[in-house]
Design an enzyme around this catalytic site. Structure first.
Site, PDB file in Angstrom:
ATOM      1  N   ASN A   1       7.271  -2.454   3.349  1.00  0.00           N
ATOM      2  CA  ASN A   1       8.064  -1.989   4.520  1.00  0.00           C
ATOM      3  C   ASN A   1       9.486  -2.684   4.901  1.00  0.00           C
ATOM      4  O   ASN A   1      10.287  -1.977   5.388  1.00  0.00           O
ATOM      5  CB  ASN A   1       7.177  -1.522   5.642  1.00  0.00           C
ATOM      6  CG  ASN A   1       6.571  -2.589   6.090  1.00  0.00           C
ATOM      7  OD1 ASN A   1       6.283  -3.941   5.642  1.00  0.00           O
ATOM      8  ND2 ASN A   1       5.883  -2.501   7.320  1.00  0.00           N
TER       9      ASN A   1
ATOM     10  N   ASP B   1      -4.697 -12.675  -7.516  1.00  0.00           N
ATOM     11  CA  ASP B   1      -5.561 -13.761  -7.384  1.00  0.00           C
ATOM     12  C   ASP B   1      -5.192 -14.779  -8.035  1.00  0.00           C
ATOM     13  O   ASP B   1      -5.475 -16.089  -7.566  1.00  0.00           O
ATOM     14  CB  ASP B   1      -6.985 -13.229  -7.818  1.00  0.00           C
ATOM     15  CG  ASP B   1      -7.786 -12.265  -7.039  1.00  0.00           C
ATOM     16  OD1 ASP B   1      -7.192 -12.084  -5.855  1.00  0.00           O
ATOM     17  OD2 ASP B   1      -8.713 -11.791  -7.445  1.00  0.00           O
TER      18      ASP B   1
ATOM     19  N   GLY C   1      -1.800  -5.253   4.284  1.00  0.00           N
ATOM     20  CA  GLY C   1      -2.937  -4.650   4.853  1.00  0.00           C
ATOM     21  C   GLY C   1      -4.091  -5.473   4.764  1.00  0.00           C
ATOM     22  O   GLY C   1      -4.135  -6.744   4.585  1.00  0.00           O
TER      23      GLY C   1
ATOM     24  N   GLY D   1      -5.325  -8.519   2.568  1.00  0.00           N
ATOM     25  CA  GLY D   1      -5.040  -9.967   2.919  1.00  0.00           C
ATOM     26  C   GLY D   1      -6.549 -10.758   3.208  1.00  0.00           C
ATOM     27  O   GLY D   1      -6.449 -11.800   3.184  1.00  0.00           O
TER      28      GLY D   1
ATOM     29  N   GLU E   1      -0.385 -11.750   8.256  1.00  0.00           N
ATOM     30  CA  GLU E   1      -0.284 -11.035   8.948  1.00  0.00           C
ATOM     31  C   GLU E   1      -0.609  -9.381   8.192  1.00  0.00           C
ATOM     32  O   GLU E   1      -0.061  -9.122   7.306  1.00  0.00           O
ATOM     33  CB  GLU E   1       1.280 -10.644   9.394  1.00  0.00           C
ATOM     34  CG  GLU E   1       1.513  -9.584  10.443  1.00  0.00           C
ATOM     35  CD  GLU E   1       1.610  -8.197  10.178  1.00  0.00           C
ATOM     36  OE1 GLU E   1       0.702  -7.431  10.271  1.00  0.00           O
ATOM     37  OE2 GLU E   1       2.890  -7.926   9.940  1.00  0.00           O
TER      38      GLU E   1
ATOM     39  N   CYS F   1       3.838  -2.157  10.976  1.00  0.00           N
ATOM     40  CA  CYS F   1       2.627  -2.721  11.396  1.00  0.00           C
ATOM     41  C   CYS F   1       2.869  -2.564  13.006  1.00  0.00           C
ATOM     42  O   CYS F   1       1.639  -2.427  13.511  1.00  0.00           O
ATOM     43  CB  CYS F   1       2.467  -4.176  11.032  1.00  0.00           C
ATOM     44  SG  CYS F   1       2.089  -4.552   9.187  1.00  0.00           S
TER      45      CYS F   1
END
Length: 534
Positions: free
Chosen positions: A202, A264, A280, A283, A298, A332
């Protein structure tokens, strides 16, 4: 709206835009190695619309032979392609970063600052071209995309200025009870090493820059994986810009690929010394898989706007509109729910909100004055639609649009729902789209209690004319930031930005990010006798 990727700016318009948005200093800048367009850097592309990875200062296609499409949200077409990096290429990126970091750590602060300032000049010089990429791949309105580029250039410069003012501390042993002055502790901050940076779609440039600039200024190197949607902004706006700015080889590496395939491996790599992640709930999985390295995370928010009985209703309505629908609610820090204290206040507030929503312009990111554009992909659009349907099925009232939920592809018209309760998914789940749920409670205490039940705790807004009440409510809310009489916001970029609970770990903001990108080291001098200055 099925349009081809944006190509509306002709040469005359481009010149006008450059004159309008760039500073005179940036407009005159022709830094070493600068090309006429940042997307024309030699080696950047494998084909006209396929972008290479950037490892150890070299652009190259992946040995996998595979590429991934970047789909335009407004029509679903493959506007770009990026490389699908292999694990071996990620190993190469980390090895290069580790070697480069050892030399970079020996670079004086003022020279690190010079690199960031050169990068800022390149961003301003190429702002229209970088913004064009954002318009195409994340459907950001052009005016907002340009603002993001310039904001990121400002962030790089501010970080450079803040970073050169780094200070150490001298501690003396006699400040602790019973000790004499025979020990001196020299306390300083040193680099972490190789930082893994993973920004979101975003704000694909600004939230990449908020990781890259502090990491470099603190003496680190980076391996960055831009988001799958928004990948080319990371390649062009970070990798190409740093390349043009004269970044040492290996200091900044940018690899692309699906997070599900290489995520990963990146975050758990043996040479990773820190992770800075914005996104989102993924995390949380990242955090659980990482061991014994610092994390700056975040992870989203369900930011409520609490409207108390004595609020300035016009101010509250305008702020909620801005907070809920800016960039189609894909923030967010968007207002994700309005919690209004008393039905009377609700009845005064709702008409103002509906009046404002009716004026929002829905369309293509290049439409003049557009407010609402397509959300990032069909999966997101389906999720948003599902949340709205669940709320309506459970008794919420669709106040807007009057004809019911309206969607064309990934383009969703703004939605206002009233009568929303905790029994509905929309009350606590993050919609990440142009949807404003409104709930009514009887007291401020009830509003706080309901908001604190959320597993997320990024920001909240409180609207009241009573400063005592504002502070009481702020203290009671379990969120990282409370905005008094204003919409939630990340920034200005030197303000601290952090989430509580599942919204994150650690703080961002220039000074706090510089701290997060470094660690404390002490050197203790043991004197043979006590010594006191006289």
């Amino acid at each position: 709206p099925a349009r081809a990727p944006s190509r509306r700016l002709g040469a005359v318009c481009m010149v006008a835009l450059v004159s309008l948005v760039l500073s005179s200093a940036a407009a005159e800048h022709v830094g070493t190695g600068s090309c006429s367009c940042v997307t024309c850097v030699a080696g950047l592309k494998a084909t006209p619309n396929t972008f290479n990875i950037y490892i150890n200062g070299v652009w190259k296609p992946s040995t996998s032979g595979k590429t991934l499409p970047v789909l335009a949200p407004f029509n679903g077409s493959a506007v770009y392609h990026v490389q699908a990096a292999t694990q071996e290429e990620i190993d190469e990126a980390f090895t290069s970063a580790k070697a480069a970091q050892k030399e970079w750590a020996k670079t004086p602060l003022w020279r690190r600052a010079e690199l960031l300032k050169r990068a800022a000049k390149e961003m301003r010089l190429h702002a229209p071209a970088i913004a064009e990429v954002m318009v195409n791949e994340v459907s950001k309105p052009r005016k907002d995309a340009l603002k993001e580029v310039l904001r990121t250039a400002d962030l790089f410069e501010y970080t450079a200025e803040e970073g050169v003012r780094a200070e150490g501390t001298l501690l003396t042993s006699d400040s602790f009870t019973g000790e004499g002055r025979n020990k001196l502790a020299l306390v300083s901050r040193i680099p972490l090493g190789v930082v893994v940076a993973i920004p979101p779609f975003n704000y694909p440039l600004n939230l990449a820059g908020s990781k890259v600039a502090p990491a470099l200024m603190a003496g680190n190197s980076l391996v960055m994986k831009p988001p799958s949607a928004g990948a080319v902004t990371g390649i062009v706006g970070i990798a190409a810009v740093m390349h043009l700015a004269g970044c040492p080889k290996g200091l900044v590496n940018v690899v692309t690929g699906r997070g599900s395939e290489i995520g990963d491996y990146l975050t758990q790599h043996k040479l990773a010394n820190a992770i800075s992640f914005t996104g989102g709930s993924t995390g949380i999985k990242v955090a659980k898989g990482v061991s014994m390295i610092p994390m700056q995370m975040e992870l989203g928010g369900k930011d409520p706007a609490l409207v108390l009985p004595d609020a300035d209703i016009k101010l509250a309505a305008a702020s909620i509109l801005k907070g809920a629908f800016s960039y189609s609610g894909q923030r967010c820090t968007a207002v994700k729910i309005a919690v209004v204290v008393t039905q009377k206040v609700h009845d005064e507030l709702l008409p103002l909100i509906l009046e404002g929503v009716a004026k929002l312009k829905v369309g293509h990111p290049d439409d003049e004055g557009v407010d609402i554009t397509a959300v990032i992909d069909s999966k997101s659009a389906d999720f948003i639609e599902g949340l709205v349907k669940d709320a309506v099925d459970r008794g919420a009232t669709m106040q807007y649009p009057k004809g019911g939920f309206k969607r064309e592809g990934n383009l969703i018209w703004p939605v206002v729902l009233t009568g929303v309760t905790p029994a509905m998914r929309l009350f606590y789940e993050e919609q990440f789209g142009p949807v404003l749920p409104i709930a009514v409670v009887e007291t401020a205490e009830e509003a706080v209690e309901l908001c604190n039940e959320s597993p997320l705790g990024l920001q909240a807004s409180v609207f009241t004319r009573n400063i005592d009440q504002a502070i009481l409510v702020s203290d009671a809310l379990h969120v990282g930031t409370v905005q008094i009489n204003g919409a939630p916001a990340r920034g200005p970029d030197h303000f601290p930005f952090q989430g509580f609970k599942d919204s994150g770990i650690g703080s961002q903001g220039v000074r706090w990010s510089l701290e997060a990108m470094s660690k404390v080291k002490s050197t203790v001098i043991n004197l043979s006798q006590e010594s006191y200055a006289s």
